[in-house]
Design a protein around this motif. Sequence first.
Motif, short mmCIF file in Angstrom:
data_model
loop_
_atom_site.label_atom_id
_atom_site.label_comp_id
_atom_site.label_asym_id
_atom_site.label_seq_id
_atom_site.Cartn_x
_atom_site.Cartn_y
_atom_site.Cartn_z
N GLU A 91 0.81 -1.21 0.00
CA GLU A 91 0.00 0.00 0.00
C GLU A 91 0.85 1.27 0.00
OE1 GLU A 91 -2.99 -0.07 -0.68
OE2 GLU A 91 -3.43 -2.18 -0.32
N LEU A 92 1.92 1.29 0.79
CA LEU A 92 2.78 2.47 0.83
C LEU A 92 3.53 2.64 -0.48
CD1 LEU A 92 4.10 2.09 4.47
CD2 LEU A 92 2.86 4.07 3.59
N ASN A 93 3.95 1.52 -1.07
CA ASN A 93 4.61 1.59 -2.38
C ASN A 93 3.67 2.20 -3.42
OD1 ASN A 93 6.84 0.45 -4.36
ND2 ASN A 93 4.88 -0.17 -5.20
N ASN A 94 2.44 1.69 -3.47
CA ASN A 94 1.48 2.17 -4.48
C ASN A 94 1.13 3.64 -4.25
OD1 ASN A 94 1.49 -0.37 -5.60
ND2 ASN A 94 -0.44 -1.00 -4.66
N HIS A 135 13.50 -5.68 -1.63
CA HIS A 135 14.39 -4.67 -1.07
C HIS A 135 14.93 -3.77 -2.18
CE1 HIS A 135 18.26 -3.79 1.49
NE2 HIS A 135 17.57 -2.69 1.19
N ALA A 136 15.39 -4.37 -3.27
CA ALA A 136 15.94 -3.59 -4.39
C ALA A 136 14.89 -2.64 -4.95
CB ALA A 136 16.44 -4.52 -5.48
N ARG A 137 13.66 -3.11 -5.08
CA ARG A 137 12.60 -2.26 -5.62
C ARG A 137 12.27 -1.12 -4.66
NH1 ARG A 137 9.64 -7.89 -7.23
NH2 ARG A 137 11.22 -8.47 -8.79
N GLY A 138 12.39 -1.38 -3.36
CA GLY A 138 12.21 -0.32 -2.38
C GLY A 138 13.30 0.73 -2.49
N ARG A 160 22.51 3.41 -6.16
CA ARG A 160 23.66 2.49 -6.14
C ARG A 160 23.32 1.22 -5.35
NH1 ARG A 160 28.05 4.66 -8.42
NH2 ARG A 160 28.52 6.91 -8.23
N ARG A 161 22.63 1.39 -4.23
CA ARG A 161 22.26 0.23 -3.41
C ARG A 161 21.30 -0.67 -4.16
NH1 ARG A 161 23.40 -3.92 -0.50
NH2 ARG A 161 22.04 -4.33 1.30
N CYS A 162 20.39 -0.09 -4.92
CA CYS A 162 19.45 -0.87 -5.72
C CYS A 162 20.20 -1.75 -6.71
CB CYS A 162 18.50 0.08 -6.46
SG CYS A 162 17.38 -0.74 -7.60
N LEU A 163 21.11 -1.17 -7.46
CA LEU A 163 21.87 -1.96 -8.45
C LEU A 163 22.74 -3.00 -7.76
CD1 LEU A 163 22.60 -2.50 -11.37
CD2 LEU A 163 24.33 -0.68 -11.21
N GLU A 164 23.29 -2.65 -6.63
CA GLU A 164 24.13 -3.60 -5.88
C GLU A 164 23.32 -4.85 -5.50
OE1 GLU A 164 25.23 -3.14 -1.42
OE2 GLU A 164 26.91 -2.26 -2.53
N LEU A 165 22.11 -4.66 -5.03
CA LEU A 165 21.26 -5.80 -4.67
C LEU A 165 20.87 -6.63 -5.89
CD1 LEU A 165 19.00 -3.94 -2.10
CD2 LEU A 165 20.41 -5.93 -1.56
N VAL A 166 20.55 -5.94 -6.99
CA VAL A 166 20.17 -6.65 -8.22
C VAL A 166 21.31 -7.54 -8.70
CG1 VAL A 166 19.66 -6.31 -10.68
CG2 VAL A 166 18.44 -4.96 -8.95
N GLN A 167 22.53 -7.03 -8.63
CA GLN A 167 23.67 -7.80 -9.10
C GLN A 167 24.08 -8.90 -8.12
OE1 GLN A 167 26.36 -4.44 -9.75
NE2 GLN A 167 26.05 -4.61 -11.96
#
Length: 235
Positions: A91-94, A135-138, A160-167
């Motif tokens: 809900e908070l994301n949306n 987490h990455a999407r957050g 940067r943290r988003c890409l780090e988690l994705v990789q």
Amino acid sequence: MSTMPLPAKASLSQLRARAKELRKAVAKGRPDAIERARVHHPAYDEAGFTLRDAQLTIAREYGLASWPELMEKVATELVEGRELHRYFGVELNNETWDLLEQIDETSPTEDQERLLYGAYAACLHWLEAGNEANHARGEHLIARVALRIGRTEIGLQHARRCLELVQAFPEQMADWDEPFAREALARALAATGQPAAARAELDQARELTGHVAGEGDRKVLEDELAKGPWFGLTS
């Protein structure tokens, strides 16, 4: 003013949809919608009835003082624990995405803060209920919000943290997670005065978007890549 009871098994997603419909109806000048706003939210600005105004109107129609109170009341009917965290994460994301295009660095400070804190809160709930992909999407959402309201260094940190988690956790990611991560990083690098690095990330985001299997997912990415701001980077 008269109020009405919440429907049984109320869904915040349905209530949010009602708020969007009310906002559109007021903008179109429908008398019934304008009367609802006048009765339950008499202080609203007739020149700009926002989604937050519509949400407040909906909440007051159910006898509650604010949209957060309505969210809390609906949530108390759900099971506690992990599912409750998941509920608030969704809900908070949306809600944050809904408000993202309405609020920027020229908006009142309290609106900017609520937008940023909403993104952080969504991510926190997903840390409790989701996996590294959530987490990455957050992190992506926090980055986009921070850039939107002029907090560029914060935006760069979370991009940067988003890409780090994705990789780091490719097995948990969808094929659209990396292009989204690189899109956010491209914006953040451009916003912090690093156009060459930003261009490289944007080029990778576009290339990866072309390899996304789902047509709908690919279209969402293409639409996001077409949107500004790009902070001086020729998109």
